[in-house]
Enzyme design. Sequence first.
Site, PDB file in Angstrom:
ATOM      1  N   LYS A  11      17.113  -1.414  -3.888  1.00 49.37           N
ATOM      2  CA  LYS A  11      16.428  -1.512  -2.593  1.00 49.37           C
ATOM      3  C   LYS A  11      15.362  -0.424  -2.471  1.00 49.37           C
ATOM      4  O   LYS A  11      14.211  -0.707  -2.118  1.00 49.37           O
ATOM      5  CB  LYS A  11      17.453  -1.346  -1.464  1.00 49.37           C
ATOM      6  CG  LYS A  11      16.843  -1.058  -0.108  1.00 49.37           C
ATOM      7  CD  LYS A  11      17.876  -1.001   0.979  1.00 49.37           C
ATOM      8  CE  LYS A  11      18.361   0.376   1.369  1.00 49.37           C
ATOM      9  NZ  LYS A  11      17.386   1.215   2.060  1.00 49.37           N
ATOM     10  N   ASN A  12      15.762   0.834  -2.776  1.00 48.09           N
ATOM     11  CA  ASN A  12      14.853   1.944  -2.499  1.00 48.09           C
ATOM     12  C   ASN A  12      13.693   2.039  -3.478  1.00 48.09           C
ATOM     13  O   ASN A  12      12.755   2.805  -3.249  1.00 48.09           O
ATOM     14  CB  ASN A  12      15.625   3.263  -2.447  1.00 48.09           C
ATOM     15  CG  ASN A  12      16.491   3.353  -1.195  1.00 48.09           C
ATOM     16  OD1 ASN A  12      16.374   2.498  -0.306  1.00 48.09           O
ATOM     17  ND2 ASN A  12      17.329   4.358  -1.117  1.00 48.09           N
ATOM     18  N   CYS A 104      18.060   3.343  10.116  1.00 54.64           N
ATOM     19  CA  CYS A 104      19.473   3.662  10.300  1.00 54.64           C
ATOM     20  C   CYS A 104      19.652   4.808  11.294  1.00 54.64           C
ATOM     21  O   CYS A 104      18.864   5.754  11.303  1.00 54.64           O
ATOM     22  CB  CYS A 104      20.082   4.084   8.969  1.00 54.64           C
ATOM     23  SG  CYS A 104      20.432   2.698   7.885  1.00 54.64           S
ATOM     24  N   ARG A 109      15.149  12.195  11.905  1.00 55.49           N
ATOM     25  CA  ARG A 109      14.444  12.062  10.620  1.00 55.49           C
ATOM     26  C   ARG A 109      12.961  12.265  10.874  1.00 55.49           C
ATOM     27  O   ARG A 109      12.181  11.335  10.926  1.00 55.49           O
ATOM     28  CB  ARG A 109      14.716  10.689  10.016  1.00 55.49           C
ATOM     29  CG  ARG A 109      16.171  10.476   9.747  1.00 55.49           C
ATOM     30  CD  ARG A 109      16.436   9.064   9.296  1.00 55.49           C
ATOM     31  NE  ARG A 109      16.608   8.981   7.859  1.00 55.49           N
ATOM     32  CZ  ARG A 109      16.659   7.846   7.189  1.00 55.49           C
ATOM     33  NH1 ARG A 109      16.516   6.703   7.818  1.00 55.49           N
ATOM     34  NH2 ARG A 109      16.840   7.844   5.896  1.00 55.49           N
ATOM     35  N   ASP A 293      23.802   8.602   0.089  1.00 57.90           N
ATOM     36  CA  ASP A 293      24.024   7.169   0.319  1.00 57.90           C
ATOM     37  C   ASP A 293      25.378   6.690  -0.221  1.00 57.90           C
ATOM     38  O   ASP A 293      25.746   5.537  -0.007  1.00 57.90           O
ATOM     39  CB  ASP A 293      22.895   6.340  -0.321  1.00 57.90           C
ATOM     40  CG  ASP A 293      21.614   6.417   0.505  1.00 57.90           C
ATOM     41  OD1 ASP A 293      21.646   6.972   1.614  1.00 57.90           O
ATOM     42  OD2 ASP A 293      20.575   5.911   0.028  1.00 57.90           O
ATOM     43  N   ARG A 385      21.249  -5.362   5.140  1.00 58.54           N
ATOM     44  CA  ARG A 385      19.981  -4.668   4.860  1.00 58.54           C
ATOM     45  C   ARG A 385      19.910  -4.223   3.404  1.00 58.54           C
ATOM     46  O   ARG A 385      18.809  -4.093   2.854  1.00 58.54           O
ATOM     47  CB  ARG A 385      19.861  -3.400   5.734  1.00 58.54           C
ATOM     48  CG  ARG A 385      19.698  -3.686   7.198  1.00 58.54           C
ATOM     49  CD  ARG A 385      19.515  -2.402   7.965  1.00 58.54           C
ATOM     50  NE  ARG A 385      18.326  -1.702   7.450  1.00 58.54           N
ATOM     51  CZ  ARG A 385      17.809  -0.630   7.984  1.00 58.54           C
ATOM     52  NH1 ARG A 385      18.366  -0.099   9.045  1.00 58.54           N
ATOM     53  NH2 ARG A 385      16.744  -0.061   7.460  1.00 58.54           N
TER      54      ARG A 385
HETATM   55  C1  UD1 Z   1      15.390   7.843   1.295  1.00 59.06           C
HETATM   56  C2  UD1 Z   1      16.232   6.605   1.091  1.00 59.06           C
HETATM   57  C3  UD1 Z   1      17.597   6.776   1.741  1.00 59.06           C
HETATM   58  C4  UD1 Z   1      18.258   8.056   1.241  1.00 59.06           C
HETATM   59  C5  UD1 Z   1      17.330   9.255   1.389  1.00 59.06           C
HETATM   60  C6  UD1 Z   1      17.889  10.526   0.765  1.00 59.06           C
HETATM   61  C7  UD1 Z   1      14.600   4.811   1.037  1.00 59.06           C
HETATM   62  C8  UD1 Z   1      14.053   3.605   1.691  1.00 59.06           C
HETATM   63  N1  UD1 Z   1      15.558   5.473   1.700  1.00 59.06           N
HETATM   64  O1  UD1 Z   1      15.191   7.980   2.691  1.00 59.06           O
HETATM   65  O2  UD1 Z   1      18.389   5.640   1.401  1.00 59.06           O
HETATM   66  O3  UD1 Z   1      19.432   8.293   1.995  1.00 59.06           O
HETATM   67  O4  UD1 Z   1      16.065   8.965   0.749  1.00 59.06           O
HETATM   68  O5  UD1 Z   1      18.209  10.298  -0.566  1.00 59.06           O
HETATM   69  O6  UD1 Z   1      14.200   5.168  -0.061  1.00 59.06           O
HETATM   70  N2  UD1 Z   1      12.911  14.981   6.463  1.00 59.06           N
HETATM   71  C9  UD1 Z   1      12.205  15.824   7.256  1.00 59.06           C
HETATM   72  N3  UD1 Z   1      10.863  15.659   7.374  1.00 59.06           N
HETATM   73  C10 UD1 Z   1      10.189  14.667   6.722  1.00 59.06           C
HETATM   74  C11 UD1 Z   1      10.917  13.795   5.909  1.00 59.06           C
HETATM   75  C12 UD1 Z   1      12.282  13.974   5.795  1.00 59.06           C
HETATM   76  O7  UD1 Z   1      12.793  16.743   7.853  1.00 59.06           O
HETATM   77  O8  UD1 Z   1       8.962  14.567   6.875  1.00 59.06           O
HETATM   78  C13 UD1 Z   1      14.380  15.146   6.338  1.00 59.06           C
HETATM   79  C14 UD1 Z   1      15.128  13.956   6.892  1.00 59.06           C
HETATM   80  O9  UD1 Z   1      15.278  14.088   8.279  1.00 59.06           O
HETATM   81  C15 UD1 Z   1      16.435  14.026   6.145  1.00 59.06           C
HETATM   82  C16 UD1 Z   1      16.026  14.610   4.793  1.00 59.06           C
HETATM   83  O10 UD1 Z   1      14.740  15.179   4.976  1.00 59.06           O
HETATM   84  O11 UD1 Z   1      17.315  14.910   6.785  1.00 59.06           O
HETATM   85  C17 UD1 Z   1      15.954  13.585   3.676  1.00 59.06           C
HETATM   86  O12 UD1 Z   1      15.018  12.598   4.018  1.00 59.06           O
HETATM   87  P1  UD1 Z   1      14.155  11.800   2.939  1.00 59.06           P
HETATM   88  O13 UD1 Z   1      14.430  12.333   1.580  1.00 59.06           O
HETATM   89  O14 UD1 Z   1      12.759  11.755   3.418  1.00 59.06           O
HETATM   90  O15 UD1 Z   1      14.809  10.359   3.054  1.00 59.06           O
HETATM   91  P2  UD1 Z   1      14.061   8.970   3.236  1.00 59.06           P
HETATM   92  O16 UD1 Z   1      12.884   8.912   2.347  1.00 59.06           O
HETATM   93  O17 UD1 Z   1      13.905   8.681   4.675  1.00 59.06           O
END
Ligand code: UD1
Length: 405
Positions: A11-12, A104, A109, A293, A385
Site C-alpha cells: 500500500k505505502n 487514520c 500528524r 504499523d 483501506r
Molecule cells: C507513513 C505510512 C504509515 C506509517 C508511517 C511511519 C504511508 C501512506 N503511510 O506515514 O503507514 O505508519 O509512515 O512509518 O506511507 N511528522 C511531523 N511533521 C511532519 C511529518 C511527520 O511531526 O511534517 C510526524 C508525524 O506526526 C508522526 C511521525 O512524524 O508522529 C511519523 O510520520 P511520517 O513518517 O511522516 O508518517 P507518514 O508519512 O504520515
Amino acid sequence: MQGEVQIGGAKNSALKLMVAALLGQGAFCLENVPHITDVCTMAEVLESLGARVRFNAQRMEIEVNALQGRTPEHLVKSMRASVQVMGPLLARLGWVEVALPGGCAIGRRPLDIHLSGLQQMGASIALNGERLVARAPRGLRGADITFRYPSVGATENIMMAAVLAKGETVIRNAAREPEIADVQAFLNAMGARVTGAGTEVIRIEGVGELGCANFVVMPDRIEAGTYLLALLTTGGAGTVCSVRPEHLSPLLNAVRSMGAEIAVDGDRISVAAPKRLRPFGLVTRPYPGFPTDLQPQMVAAATQAHGRSELRETVFDQRFGYLTELRKLGAVARQKGQVVAIHGPTKLHGTRLEAGDLRAGAALVVAALAAEGQSLIHGSQHIDRGYEALERKLSGLGARIRRVE
Ligand code: UD1
C-alpha cells in the site's frame, strides 16, 4: 491456523508511485497494485487532477496529460497520503491547493517537515481557511535540507518536488523505509536522477522533464507481518509467500525472541509457533527499527505470551486507542503514556468490537482469531483501506471469518 498466504503489493509504495506518475507525461503501467480502498481513493485524487486511471485485477494504467492543481477536499480529508501530491504538482504546475488532511486517527500528524522542505526550495505557502496554497511561479530550486525527524511522507514529497527542480537537492536525516527505495527506482525509470534512498542522505539532481515508465510494486511488508503474527498468536504454523524477507528483519528478530521458529527460503517466510510463547520488550522506531504499523498486532500477540511484555510507541503519539477493545476480549494491558505492558497468557473470549483505524482493526482480527467463541468486528471499512481480500486470505489459512453486512 496453517497453510500459505500470498502477499500483495505494498500500500505505502503503490500510493506514492501513483502520485509520482503526476511528474511525467504519457501512459504508465503499474503491476502488483493491491485492491484496497486507499488505492481507489488515490485513483480518484489523480482523476480529479486530470489524469485517467484504469484499474483491473492488480494492474493499473495511468495516463497523464494536462493537469490542474486543486485537490477535492473530501478525498484529502479521507486519506492523509493525498498531501503527497503537493511536491509533484508544485514541480509540474508551480502551484497546488490541498485541504488539510485527514486519515487514520492515530495522533497529531503535523506537516511542518513537508512544508519547511518545500519552502527551502523556494515555495511560498499560505493557509487559506482550511486549505493550504503553495506557489512557486518561477519554479522550485534545489536545496540542502536537513529534516528534524525522518518523516516517510516528507522524504517522498521532497524527493518528488526535487526531481524537476533547478539544480541539486540533498535530503539529510531522510527516512529509510524500503518503500522510499521503490519510489526512487520508479522516478529513475521515468528519467529522474535520484540516489541514496534507503540511506539517511538522498541526492536528487533536477532534470528538465520526465517521461513515463512501467513498474512492479514491491511486496507489502506490513501485510506479511500481520499474517505472520496471526499464525503466531493462534499457535499455528504457515508461510507468507512473495515477500522480501530482508524488509521484515525487525519483526522476524522479535518473533524469534518469542521462541518462534522462522525459516526463510527465497521470497517465502515460514513461522511455527512454539508451545510456550515468550514475552518481549520492544520499541517502535523509523526503519530499520520495529515498524509502528505492526505495533497493535504485536500487542495482540503478547496476550498469548507467558509473562510481561512491554512495548513503547515512539513514532505516533496516540496509537493505543485499540487497547479498550482488546481488553473487551480479556487482554490484560496497562498503558502509561507511550508504553503498554501486557500480561499473558490470557484466555480471550469473542465479543463485539469496534475497529478505530487500519492497523488497530488488523490487531483486533488477530486477537479475535485467538479468542474462544465468535467476535463481531465493526468498522471493517478501516481494515479495507489496507488489506486486500483479508477474509479470503485468512480462510485459506484455516480461519473461520466472514463478512456480514
Ligand atoms: C507513513 C505510512 C504509515 C506509517 C508511517 C511511519 C504511508 C501512506 N503511510 O506515514 O503507514 O505508519 O509512515 O512509518 O506511507 N511528522 C511531523 N511533521 C511532519 C511529518 C511527520 O511531526 O511534517 C510526524 C508525524 O506526526 C508522526 C511521525 O512524524 O508522529 C511519523 O510520520 P511520517 O513518517 O511522516 O508518517 P507518514 O508519512 O504520515
